[in-house]
Design an enzyme around this catalytic site. Structure first.
Site, PDB file in Angstrom:
ATOM      1  N   HIS A   1      -2.509 -16.413  -6.869  1.00  0.00           N
ATOM      2  CA  HIS A   1      -2.759 -15.489  -8.122  1.00  0.00           C
ATOM      3  C   HIS A   1      -2.439 -16.188  -9.387  1.00  0.00           C
ATOM      4  O   HIS A   1      -1.548 -16.825  -9.612  1.00  0.00           O
ATOM      5  CB  HIS A   1      -1.818 -14.649  -7.891  1.00  0.00           C
ATOM      6  CG  HIS A   1      -1.682 -13.550  -6.694  1.00  0.00           C
ATOM      7  ND1 HIS A   1      -2.400 -12.602  -6.580  1.00  0.00           N
ATOM      8  CD2 HIS A   1      -1.314 -14.022  -5.510  1.00  0.00           C
ATOM      9  CE1 HIS A   1      -2.019 -11.878  -5.371  1.00  0.00           C
ATOM     10  NE2 HIS A   1      -1.331 -12.992  -4.633  1.00  0.00           N
TER      11      HIS A   1
ATOM     12  N   HIS B   1      -4.738 -18.254  -1.000  1.00  0.00           N
ATOM     13  CA  HIS B   1      -5.211 -17.786  -2.437  1.00  0.00           C
ATOM     14  C   HIS B   1      -4.000 -17.901  -3.216  1.00  0.00           C
ATOM     15  O   HIS B   1      -2.843 -17.830  -3.063  1.00  0.00           O
ATOM     16  CB  HIS B   1      -5.808 -16.385  -2.304  1.00  0.00           C
ATOM     17  CG  HIS B   1      -4.658 -15.420  -1.840  1.00  0.00           C
ATOM     18  ND1 HIS B   1      -4.568 -15.127  -0.478  1.00  0.00           N
ATOM     19  CD2 HIS B   1      -3.849 -14.590  -2.474  1.00  0.00           C
ATOM     20  CE1 HIS B   1      -3.631 -14.186  -0.313  1.00  0.00           C
ATOM     21  NE2 HIS B   1      -3.166 -13.929  -1.651  1.00  0.00           N
TER      22      HIS B   1
HETATM   23  P1  AMP Z   1      -1.277 -11.371  -1.136  1.00  0.00           P
HETATM   24  O1  AMP Z   1      -0.323 -10.281  -0.899  1.00  0.00           O
HETATM   25  O2  AMP Z   1      -1.030 -12.485  -1.946  1.00  0.00           O
HETATM   26  O3  AMP Z   1      -2.080 -11.699   0.041  1.00  0.00           O
HETATM   27  O4  AMP Z   1      -2.374 -10.535  -2.023  1.00  0.00           O
HETATM   28  C1  AMP Z   1      -3.595 -10.212  -1.660  1.00  0.00           C
HETATM   29  C2  AMP Z   1      -4.338  -9.765  -3.185  1.00  0.00           C
HETATM   30  O5  AMP Z   1      -5.630  -9.374  -2.845  1.00  0.00           O
HETATM   31  C3  AMP Z   1      -3.704  -8.672  -3.753  1.00  0.00           C
HETATM   32  O6  AMP Z   1      -3.225  -8.818  -5.132  1.00  0.00           O
HETATM   33  C4  AMP Z   1      -4.991  -7.823  -3.576  1.00  0.00           C
HETATM   34  O7  AMP Z   1      -4.964  -6.705  -4.708  1.00  0.00           O
HETATM   35  C5  AMP Z   1      -5.994  -8.583  -3.679  1.00  0.00           C
HETATM   36  N1  AMP Z   1      -7.250  -8.189  -2.902  1.00  0.00           N
HETATM   37  C6  AMP Z   1      -7.480  -7.327  -1.605  1.00  0.00           C
HETATM   38  N2  AMP Z   1      -8.732  -6.970  -1.534  1.00  0.00           N
HETATM   39  C7  AMP Z   1      -9.234  -7.638  -2.374  1.00  0.00           C
HETATM   40  C8  AMP Z   1     -10.964  -7.565  -2.540  1.00  0.00           C
HETATM   41  N3  AMP Z   1     -11.681  -6.957  -1.955  1.00  0.00           N
HETATM   42  N4  AMP Z   1     -11.405  -8.447  -4.000  1.00  0.00           N
HETATM   43  C9  AMP Z   1     -10.455  -9.099  -4.750  1.00  0.00           C
HETATM   44  N5  AMP Z   1      -8.938  -8.935  -4.447  1.00  0.00           N
HETATM   45  C10 AMP Z   1      -8.412  -8.374  -3.369  1.00  0.00           C
END
Ligand code: AMP
Length: 144
Positions: free
Chosen positions: A107, A105
């Site tokens: 951001h 993903h």
């Molecule tokens: P990462 O550390 O780059 O893996 O970030 C994962 C991101 O996913 C974080 O910014 C979380 O806030 C976000 N996140 C976790 N669960 C969900 C969800 N169910 N829907 C949307 N975002 C999420």
């Protein structure tokens, strides 16, 4: 140390299958964009490919080539919707780098001069607020 492979029980794979809800701003055949539930700033969006990879390191380059144009498109819409001065794009690979969800993903976070970011994976935002922010981004996307 060897890294684990892709596990399709991760939360974004569940979002892709519609097993858990998400506030989507854009989707096409290859890609989905939705609001981060713990935004580091209002308008924080995540862009994911439908195709599963753990992160960028094991992603098919063909998938990346279809995903990055969507990152660009959504980043421009987020910038416009939030009248941002800039846009921060972040992507983490493995826990040591801050990755917490193991489906690739990107951001997309609007930035304003002199305004700091909230912590990564910090506080849950209210669903109604996320929906209102998504409406603004969808409206900006509709203009492009
Ligand atoms: P990462 O550390 O780059 O893996 O970030 C994962 C991101 O996913 C974080 O910014 C979380 O806030 C976000 N996140 C976790 N669960 C969900 C969800 N169910 N829907 C949307 N975002 C999420």
């Amino acid at each position: 140390m060897a890294t684990a492979g892709y596990d399709d029980n991760n939360i974004f794979a569940k979002i892709l299958r519609g097993e858990i809800p998400s506030v989507r701003v854009y989707e096409d055949e290859h890609t989905v964009a939705f609001m981060d539930v713990m935004p580091q700033a209002p308008g924080h969006v995540l862009v994911i490919p439908r195709s599963g990879s753990r992160n960028l390191l094991d992603a098919d380059p063909a998938v990346l080539s279809r995903t990055i144009p969507v990152v660009q498109k959504v980043a421009n819409a987020v910038k416009e919707a939030f009248e941002a001065d800039g846009v921060f794009i972040a992507q983490f690979n493995e826990p040591a780098a801050g990755q917490t969800v193991f489906h690739l993903h990107f951001h997309i976070i609007p930035r304003h001069e002199g305004v700091g970011l909230k912590p990564h994976s910090g506080q849950m935002e209210d669903g109604a607020v996320l929906k209102a922010h998504a409406d603004k981004i969808r409206a900006a996307l509709a203009e492009t």
